[in-house]
Enzyme design. Structure first.
Site, PDB file in Angstrom:
ATOM      1  N   LYS B  94       0.852  -1.193   0.000  1.00 15.43           N
ATOM      2  CA  LYS B  94       0.000   0.000   0.000  1.00 15.43           C
ATOM      3  C   LYS B  94       0.890   1.246   0.000  1.00 15.43           C
ATOM      4  O   LYS B  94       1.867   1.317   0.757  1.00 15.43           O
ATOM      5  CB  LYS B  94      -0.893  -0.018   1.245  1.00 15.43           C
ATOM      6  CG  LYS B  94      -1.973   1.062   1.272  1.00 15.43           C
ATOM      7  CD  LYS B  94      -2.781   0.966   2.580  1.00 15.43           C
ATOM      8  CE  LYS B  94      -3.973   1.905   2.589  1.00 15.43           C
ATOM      9  NZ  LYS B  94      -4.736   1.809   3.855  1.00 15.43           N
ATOM     10  N   SER B 169      -9.711   2.261   2.846  1.00 17.65           N
ATOM     11  CA  SER B 169      -8.803   2.963   1.954  1.00 17.65           C
ATOM     12  C   SER B 169      -7.905   2.034   1.140  1.00 17.65           C
ATOM     13  O   SER B 169      -7.391   2.440   0.105  1.00 17.65           O
ATOM     14  CB  SER B 169      -7.904   3.895   2.761  1.00 17.65           C
ATOM     15  OG  SER B 169      -7.066   3.160   3.645  1.00 17.65           O
ATOM     16  N   SER B 193      -9.753  -0.234   6.939  1.00 18.21           N
ATOM     17  CA  SER B 193      -9.148  -0.079   5.606  1.00 18.21           C
ATOM     18  C   SER B 193      -8.488  -1.328   5.042  1.00 18.21           C
ATOM     19  O   SER B 193      -8.137  -1.362   3.866  1.00 18.21           O
ATOM     20  CB  SER B 193      -8.123   1.057   5.618  1.00 18.21           C
ATOM     21  OG  SER B 193      -8.781   2.296   5.696  1.00 18.21           O
TER      22      SER B 193
END
Lengths: 502, 523
Positions: B94, B169, B193
């Protein structure tokens, strides 16, 4: 820059009662920074003692420096504070480029040390107790240099340079409670308080304690109230007063300025003031108001600092003797008068005298050398007496040479010069410079005969019992031997020659 | 998982293997890491134009690490013996986690082009394990969002339906794994997330216990809630990855000293006989899509059949969790994001006119560099921490946090593991909730309590909702430090469900059309 009106100090004191408060920042001399492993070193090339944590790069986290916590606890204990069993850091949020994260990690409502006091001895021996509100840990900000403007301030500057070497240096901020009742001695107390704090942290070995380097920085709060009024007046905070003398002067100036404002019927503005050493006055900084909202909240990246009682007691056991107590003990041990001792302290040679005595000299001999010879030379060379290059061992050796009659006092000062010139140990210098006292009586007797012949009237007086006249003959002999004779021996020989009982 | 026979060991077959299967084949030298890594790079080149899971593809370095592993294996001896089990298995990261050698953007314009001078601790661990890093995945800006639509670099699309959101996210990491662009990925979970994207993409996502994985180098959103964790296609793969990235870190003083070294064993020996599994009354039913409820109930039945006892627990204070979360999180955000000011790194914007003061440069940079959602949370948090409001907002929210922890304590006194749907709905359409922040925030209602209490949470695929055919996630929660328990129960439920489906859920995902066949390359 407008000049503020002031009242005379005496008039200010007649009308008003000053209340003081101090925030003293002490930079700790830990190897690494408060929250990072970067070196804590003064004076290096800008932005070399930094890592990603000090620069506030994305993703970094702080880790508390245990040595800094230990130093903070020691400071707290030396200030007779209570030590919190657990305490937390908080974030003080404000945007300014000297703070890389745009918040300062500081303690807020949970200081590591709180509720202490410090007894301050004034010049005349009066002891004044200053209550300590708290001593808390925080990190220093980077150093900004504003370029291009006339004032060196950010206003009007073309650009600013920032050095983050200082960013993250561990600080302990010591905050007093309001100090009441100092009256006209407020400026003196201010100086003595900061001096005492500086001495304590130096004595603890937790700070280099050099005010000129900013290791100890003082913010002085001053307010006035009419005599008899209980409620405090509105205060001003004079920032970064960075010498002991400046602390005294700044407090005195602010008292005089406040008094003039109050006298004119105007309110005091609660504000930050800047101290100017050149004009010995302050000017207005930014106004403190409700607009300064630092939005403190507990630092979520750090776990609470835990100071177990065992650890605190271990540290308490390692504390050195408090400076004030030590001074009392040393004065008593050495048998100096109050005046003699104060001179020794003010000259900054107390430690050197203690070491010299420990090396084998008597208290009086040690004082004679340090105060009589070394302090003056150090002043001329513009260095600290202890840094001049005279070791306690040198003094002990010099004194022994005198006591053994090998040299006299006058020669000893020449030997000292030799030591400072790097010519070697005292005994070597005596040898090299040919300074030994003339102990062969032959040349002395010749000189005595010559002196007696030159002053027959004096010789006659001595024979007649007027022994005090002997000085003139001794003087003549010393002159003839260029001071290398032992004056005591010369006296004996003169008396023997004249057949007079000494 | 069904075993593939050797004829399926072509590129298309390789990318569908789990990380554990790949690891076994690499160890047996049936395939090379370069073959595996290249297969994934080819897949990225083929489908990421549609999915937009990657912000940066790390072709050269990934292949170099793969070649290094292959060389060590080929040479044999002690060095080969000492290779980590996952050595040579590629992974996506990420783009909130900083990496040397690749840009890190946090999905924000304000960090466009920024290269970190240091590696996050988890990246150091991936490098030590010699796992090739395929690239950096898309996310909502600074991890703020539940759809990846708040990325400054365009939304990621759900491989199950390209018109739908992949969650957020960490939509990039979840979509990359779901689209077979990576076998594993790292995510971060502040309010869900990792788990919510896992739920809506049919993948596995684990938020470890707070402190189980170092946060050093994960760009902080809300420090007291953030946690790095694994994203994968199987429960075992997440356990394998958590053991790589976990453990105490002297650079993160909130990291735990527990070793967490029993996770893989727990996933391999899954067993729920005699375990009490608690349904959280407040986290299902009203407000949850019917198809989500159906799949949730189906999982409960399977667990019961496998020997678990299902009990109901109540967590009455959960109704305040979302409100408290949206005070604590923005408060920390307002402070954590203060450093993005254009002074030391990243974007710098000068004001268009007027004097060039530091305040005005900072303001212009932040105005241009941050997106609407980030600004919304900074403003919220600044307000919540203001003098005079602190006690009412931040202070009260912290009290709620304590109440939520107590609710969990009481619940775990009655059950070994708690269970709920991961998200109230399946993936919604891109744009559907973009103008309604509150509706977007409600997506995290079931995941937020775990962050507030610091406990671990695992989301695994629970099947497809009847009404829209989209994946549903099942969330398992355990007490702090009991991450192993989640892998144990998760592995059992996964195998029961896969038995029912006749294979992994992702096998049912529609095929993505090829847009390109060229390999690698940064996009």
């Amino acid at each position: 820059m407008s000049v503020d009106a002031t009242l005379s100090f005496e008039e200010a004191m007649e009308k008003y009662d000053p209340v003081l408060g101090f925030e003293v920042h002490v930079e700790l001399n830990t190897k690494t920074k408060m929250f990072s492993s970067a070196p804590n070193v003064f004076g290096d090339e800008p932005n070399t003692n930094v890592n990603e944590v000090d620069l506030g790069m994305p993703g970094v986290l702080p880790v508390v420096n245990k040595a800094a916590v230990e130093s903070s606890i020691k400071i707290g204990l030396a200030l007779n504070c209570k030590i919190a069993e657990t305490c937390r850091f908080a974030r003080k949020n404000y945007f300014y480029p000297d703070t890389p994260k745009n918040f300062q990690t500081s303690q807020y409502d949970e200081p590591i040390a709180y509720d202490g006091y410090l007894d301050i001895e004034l010049e005349d021996g009066t002891v004044f107790r200053v209550e300590i509100e708290r001593a808390h840990m925080e990190e220093d900000a980077g150093k900004l240099t504003h370029m291009g403007g006339a004032s060196g301030r950010i206003q009007g500057a073309d650009y600013s340079l920032v050095d983050y070497n200082r960013s993250g240096v561990p600080l302990v901020e010591i905050v007093t409670k309001p100090i009441e009742g100092a009256g006209s001695r407020a400026p003196e107390l201010a100086k003595a308080y900061v001096a005492a704090v500086r001495e304590i942290v130096k004595n603890l070995g937790v700070s280099d304690a050099k005010m000129e380097r900013g290791n100890v920085r003082c913010d002085a709060n001053v307010s006035l109230r009419p005599h008899g009024q209980e409620r405090f007046g509105i205060r001003s905070e004079t920032k970064n007063v960075n010498s002991l003398r400046a602390v005294e002067h700044a407090v005195r100036y602010e008292i005089q300025r406040h008094a003039a404002v109050l006298d004119s019927g105007q309110p005091i503005i609660q504000e930050t003031r800047h101290w100017h050493e050149d004009t010995r006055s302050t000017t207005s900084g930014r106004e403190k108001s409700d607009a300064d909202d630092y939005r403190y909240f507990p630092e979520p990246d750090l776990v609470p600092v835990v100071a177990s009682r065992e650890w605190v007691e271990e540290l308490r056991a390692t504390l050195p003797e408090p400076p004030a107590e030590r001074r009392k003990r040393l004065q008593a041990d050495w048998g100096y008068s109050d005046l003699e001792f104060r001179d020794v302290v003010n000259a900054g040679v107390m430690d050197s005298i203690e070491e010299t005595i420990a090396a084998g000299a008597s208290a009086d001999v040690a004082r004679k050398w340090w105060m009589g010879e070394i302090v003056g030379r150090a002043k001329a060379a513009d260095v600290d007496p202890a840094e001049l290059g005279v070791t306690p061992q040198v003094i002990v050796e010099l004194n022994k040479l005198i006591e053994d009659g090998k040299i006299n006092n006058k020669m000893a000062t020449q030997v000292l010069d030799g030591v400072l010139a790097g010519e070697g140990a005292p005994a070597e210098i005596v040898e090299k410079r040919g300074l030994a006292v003339v102990s062969d009586d032959g040349p002395l007797l010749e000189a005595i005969d010559a002196a007696l012949a030159a002053q027959p009237d004096v010789a006659e007086k001595i024979r007649g019992g007027k022994l005090q006249a002997i000085g003139a003959i001794v003087g003549g002999v010393m002159k003839a031997t260029r001071g290398q004779a032992d004056a005591g021996r010369v006296r004996e020989l003169i008396l023997a020659k004249l057949g007079v009982e000494g | 998982m069904t075993e593939l026979n050797s004829t399926e060991l072509n590129s298309a077959g390789l990318i569908r293997l789990s990380a554990a299967q790949l690891a076994a084949k690499l160890a047996a030298r049936e395939v090379t890491s370069v073959e595996v890594t290249q297969a994934y790079l080819d897949r990225i080149a083929a489908v990421d134009g549609q999915v937009n899971a990657f912000l940066h593809v790390n072709t050269e370095e990934a292949l170099a690490v793969a070649a290094e592993v292959d060389a060590i294996r080929a040479a044999g001896g002690a060095a080969a013996e000492e290779l980590h089990e996952l050595a040579g298995v590629p992974i996506a990261v990420k783009d909130l986690i900083v990496t040397i050698g690749q840009p890190t953007t946090a999905g924000s314009r304000i960090l466009e082009g920024w290269h970190s001078p240091y590696d996050a601790t988890v990246i150091k661990k991936l490098r030590a394990a010699k796992m090739p890093i395929l690239g950096k995945t898309n996310l909502d800006e600074f991890a703020m969002g539940s759809s990846t639509e708040h990325s400054a670099y365009g939304p990621t699309r759900n491989p199950w339906d390209l018109d739908r959101i992949p969650g957020g996210s960490g939509g990039g990491s979840a979509a990359a794994v779901a689209a077979f662009e990576a076998p594993l990925a790292l995510g971060t979970d502040t309010g869900g997330s990792i788990r919510q994207p896992g739920a809506v993409t049919g993948t596995v996502g684990m938020k470890p216990t707070y402190g189980a994985v170092s946060r050093y180098g994960a760009i902080a959103m809300a420090s007291s809630l953030d946690q790095i964790g694994p994203v994968s296609r199987t429960v075992l793969d997440s356990a394998l990855l958590q053991e790589v990235i976990g453990g105490h870190d002297p650079f993160d003083s909130t990291s735990l000293t527990d070793p967490f070294d029993n996770l893989v064993a727990a996933a391999r020996t899954g067993n729920v006989t005699g375990m009490k599994i608690g349904i959280i009354k407040e986290l299902h039913g009203e407000g949850y899509q019917a198809g989500v409820e159906n799949r949730f109930n189906e999982s409960l039945e399977l667990l019961k059949e496998a020997g678990a006892e299902i009990v109901e627990v109540s967590c009455p204070n959960f109704k305040y969790a979302l409100g408290a979360y949206y005070l604590i999180m923005p408060s920390e955000v307002s402070s954590n994001l203060a450093k993005f000011d254009g002074v030391r790194f990243g974007m710098r914007v000068l004001p268009k006119d007027g004097p060039l003061t530091i305040e005005r440069v900072m303001a212009a940079t932040r105005a241009a560099g941050f997106g609407a959602e980030v600004k919304r949370r900074i403003i919220l948090g600044t307000y919540a921490l203001s003098a005079g409001y602190y006690d009412a907002y931040y202070g009260s929210a912290q009290k709620v946090r304590t109440l939520i922890q107590r609710d969990f304590d009481a619940a775990f006194a009655q059950a070994d593991v708690l269970i709920s749907p991961t998200a109230p709905t399946t993936a919604f359409k891109l744009g559907e909730k973009l103008d309604d922040p509150l509706a977007m925030y409600l997506n995290d209602v079931a995941t937020i309590p775990a962050n507030m209490a610091g406990i671990p949470g695992l989301s695994l695929p629970g099947g497809l909702a009847d009404e829209d055919g989209l994946p549903v996630g099942i969330q398992l929660l355990a007490p702090a430090r009991e991450d192993a328990r989640l892998y144990r129960v998760g592995a059992v439920l996964e195998s029961l469900l896969e038995e029912k489906w006749g294979g992994p859920l992702l096998a049912q995902a529609p095929a993505l059309g090829s847009t390109s066949t060229t390999a690698g390359g940064s996009n």
